[in-house]
Design a protein around this motif. Structure first.
Motif, PDB file in Angstrom:
ATOM      1  N   PRO A   9     -10.326   2.463  -1.956  1.00  0.00           N
ATOM      2  CA  PRO A   9      -9.500   1.669  -2.861  1.00  0.00           C
ATOM      3  C   PRO A   9      -9.777   0.176  -2.818  1.00  0.00           C
ATOM      4  O   PRO A   9      -9.339  -0.547  -3.689  1.00  0.00           O
ATOM      5  CB  PRO A   9      -8.078   1.976  -2.383  1.00  0.00           C
ATOM      6  N   GLY A  10     -10.475  -0.308  -1.829  1.00  0.00           N
ATOM      7  CA  GLY A  10     -10.658  -1.758  -1.712  1.00  0.00           C
ATOM      8  C   GLY A  10      -9.391  -2.395  -1.172  1.00  0.00           C
ATOM      9  O   GLY A  10      -8.502  -1.719  -0.663  1.00  0.00           O
ATOM     10  N   LEU A  11      -9.311  -3.694  -1.262  1.00  0.00           N
ATOM     11  CA  LEU A  11      -8.147  -4.407  -0.767  1.00  0.00           C
ATOM     12  C   LEU A  11      -6.939  -4.185  -1.663  1.00  0.00           C
ATOM     13  O   LEU A  11      -7.070  -4.075  -2.875  1.00  0.00           O
ATOM     14  CB  LEU A  11      -8.434  -5.905  -0.698  1.00  0.00           C
ATOM     15  N   ALA A  12      -5.768  -4.152  -1.060  1.00  0.00           N
ATOM     16  CA  ALA A  12      -4.528  -4.047  -1.820  1.00  0.00           C
ATOM     17  C   ALA A  12      -4.208  -5.404  -2.438  1.00  0.00           C
ATOM     18  O   ALA A  12      -4.737  -6.440  -2.025  1.00  0.00           O
ATOM     19  CB  ALA A  12      -3.394  -3.599  -0.909  1.00  0.00           C
ATOM     20  N   ARG A  13      -3.353  -5.409  -3.423  1.00  0.00           N
ATOM     21  CA  ARG A  13      -2.961  -6.634  -4.137  1.00  0.00           C
ATOM     22  C   ARG A  13      -2.497  -7.718  -3.162  1.00  0.00           C
ATOM     23  O   ARG A  13      -2.914  -8.869  -3.255  1.00  0.00           O
ATOM     24  CB  ARG A  13      -1.882  -6.299  -5.156  1.00  0.00           C
ATOM     25  N   ALA A  14      -1.631  -7.368  -2.219  1.00  0.00           N
ATOM     26  CA  ALA A  14      -1.108  -8.355  -1.268  1.00  0.00           C
ATOM     27  C   ALA A  14      -2.220  -8.945  -0.408  1.00  0.00           C
ATOM     28  O   ALA A  14      -2.216 -10.139  -0.111  1.00  0.00           O
ATOM     29  CB  ALA A  14      -0.033  -7.715  -0.392  1.00  0.00           C
ATOM     30  N   GLU A  15      -3.193  -8.109  -0.015  1.00  0.00           N
ATOM     31  CA  GLU A  15      -4.307  -8.602   0.797  1.00  0.00           C
ATOM     32  C   GLU A  15      -5.186  -9.566   0.008  1.00  0.00           C
ATOM     33  O   GLU A  15      -5.667 -10.558   0.541  1.00  0.00           O
ATOM     34  CB  GLU A  15      -5.151  -7.426   1.298  1.00  0.00           C
ATOM     35  N   MET A  16      -5.415  -9.263  -1.274  1.00  0.00           N
ATOM     36  CA  MET A  16      -6.245 -10.133  -2.103  1.00  0.00           C
ATOM     37  C   MET A  16      -5.599 -11.485  -2.347  1.00  0.00           C
ATOM     38  O   MET A  16      -6.271 -12.502  -2.429  1.00  0.00           O
ATOM     39  CB  MET A  16      -6.539  -9.471  -3.452  1.00  0.00           C
ATOM     40  N   SER A  17      -4.289 -11.495  -2.508  1.00  0.00           N
ATOM     41  CA  SER A  17      -3.618 -12.743  -2.868  1.00  0.00           C
ATOM     42  C   SER A  17      -3.110 -13.530  -1.667  1.00  0.00           C
ATOM     43  O   SER A  17      -2.665 -14.661  -1.831  1.00  0.00           O
ATOM     44  CB  SER A  17      -2.488 -12.474  -3.853  1.00  0.00           C
ATOM     45  N   ALA A  18      -3.182 -12.945  -0.465  1.00  0.00           N
ATOM     46  CA  ALA A  18      -2.700 -13.636   0.735  1.00  0.00           C
ATOM     47  C   ALA A  18      -3.507 -14.920   0.966  1.00  0.00           C
ATOM     48  O   ALA A  18      -4.707 -14.888   1.168  1.00  0.00           O
ATOM     49  CB  ALA A  18      -2.797 -12.723   1.945  1.00  0.00           C
ATOM     50  N   PRO A  25      -5.356  -9.030 -12.250  1.00  0.00           N
ATOM     51  CA  PRO A  25      -4.921  -8.169 -13.351  1.00  0.00           C
ATOM     52  C   PRO A  25      -3.892  -7.164 -12.863  1.00  0.00           C
ATOM     53  O   PRO A  25      -3.834  -6.821 -11.681  1.00  0.00           O
ATOM     54  CB  PRO A  25      -6.206  -7.477 -13.797  1.00  0.00           C
ATOM     55  N   ASP A  26      -3.073  -6.671 -13.766  1.00  0.00           N
ATOM     56  CA  ASP A  26      -2.039  -5.699 -13.427  1.00  0.00           C
ATOM     57  C   ASP A  26      -2.616  -4.420 -12.827  1.00  0.00           C
ATOM     58  O   ASP A  26      -1.932  -3.716 -12.090  1.00  0.00           O
ATOM     59  CB  ASP A  26      -1.192  -5.356 -14.654  1.00  0.00           C
ATOM     60  N   ALA A  27      -3.871  -4.124 -13.132  1.00  0.00           N
ATOM     61  CA  ALA A  27      -4.500  -2.905 -12.623  1.00  0.00           C
ATOM     62  C   ALA A  27      -4.686  -2.938 -11.111  1.00  0.00           C
ATOM     63  O   ALA A  27      -4.886  -1.895 -10.485  1.00  0.00           O
ATOM     64  CB  ALA A  27      -5.844  -2.680 -13.303  1.00  0.00           C
ATOM     65  N   VAL A  28      -4.638  -4.114 -10.505  1.00  0.00           N
ATOM     66  CA  VAL A  28      -4.741  -4.222  -9.056  1.00  0.00           C
ATOM     67  C   VAL A  28      -3.341  -3.997  -8.499  1.00  0.00           C
ATOM     68  O   VAL A  28      -2.441  -4.799  -8.705  1.00  0.00           O
ATOM     69  CB  VAL A  28      -5.280  -5.600  -8.612  1.00  0.00           C
TER      70      VAL A  28
END
Length: 148
Positions: A9-18, A25-28
């Motif tokens: 799945p790759g990084l989760a949304r929270a991990e990417m934006s930390a 995008p909403d798809a993340v």
């Protein structure tokens, strides 16, 4: 990434934006960005060329729509694999992916920088493609530059 190279799945949304001011995008989602589908070529760890071209065309269209909606200039950095960057460039230049007819193709190297300006009217100005000037000569194969 697993040793068997199974896509994940790759990084989760929270991990990417930390710690960063990403506009994702909403798809993340909280489970990542990669929609693993057993029925597609992605099950083998790689999407087909047609699937990649379709995904690139959708992203190019989204960038055109964004450019048309802006009231002031905006810079977007896209970090991706070279093949996908090449597919986006191809799509932005209106070539698409039709194996039955020759067209434009791009060989984009790892860490290479390409710069395009997408205008409000949807036209595209290519400013730079595939620059590796930030690398030392021992970090890439100069003999491969210019070869597709």
């Amino acid at each position: 990434r697993p040793a068997d190279r199974t896509p994940g799945p790759g990084l989760a949304r929270a991990e990417m934006s930390a710690g960063y001011a990403y506009e994702l995008p909403d798809a993340v989602t909280s489970t990542g960005w990669y929609a693993f589908d057993e029925a597609s070529a992605a099950a083998k760890g790689k999407e087909s060329r047609a699937e990649g071209a379709t995904r690139a065309a959708a992203l190019a269209d989204r960038y055109r729509q964004l450019a048309a909606s802006l009231t002031e200039s905006k810079t977007i950095a896209l970090v991706s694999h070279g093949d996908f960057i090449g597919a986006i460039l191809t799509s932005l230049l209106g070539q698409g992916c039709d194996p039955a007819r020759p067209g434009v193709a791009f060989k984009v190297y790892n860490t290479a920088v390409s710069v395009v300006d997408i205008r409000a009217d949807g036209s595209v100005l290519v400013l730079m493609v595939n620059s590796v000037s930030h690398l030392e000569s021992n970090q890439y194969r100069p003999a491969h530059l210019g070869r597709v």
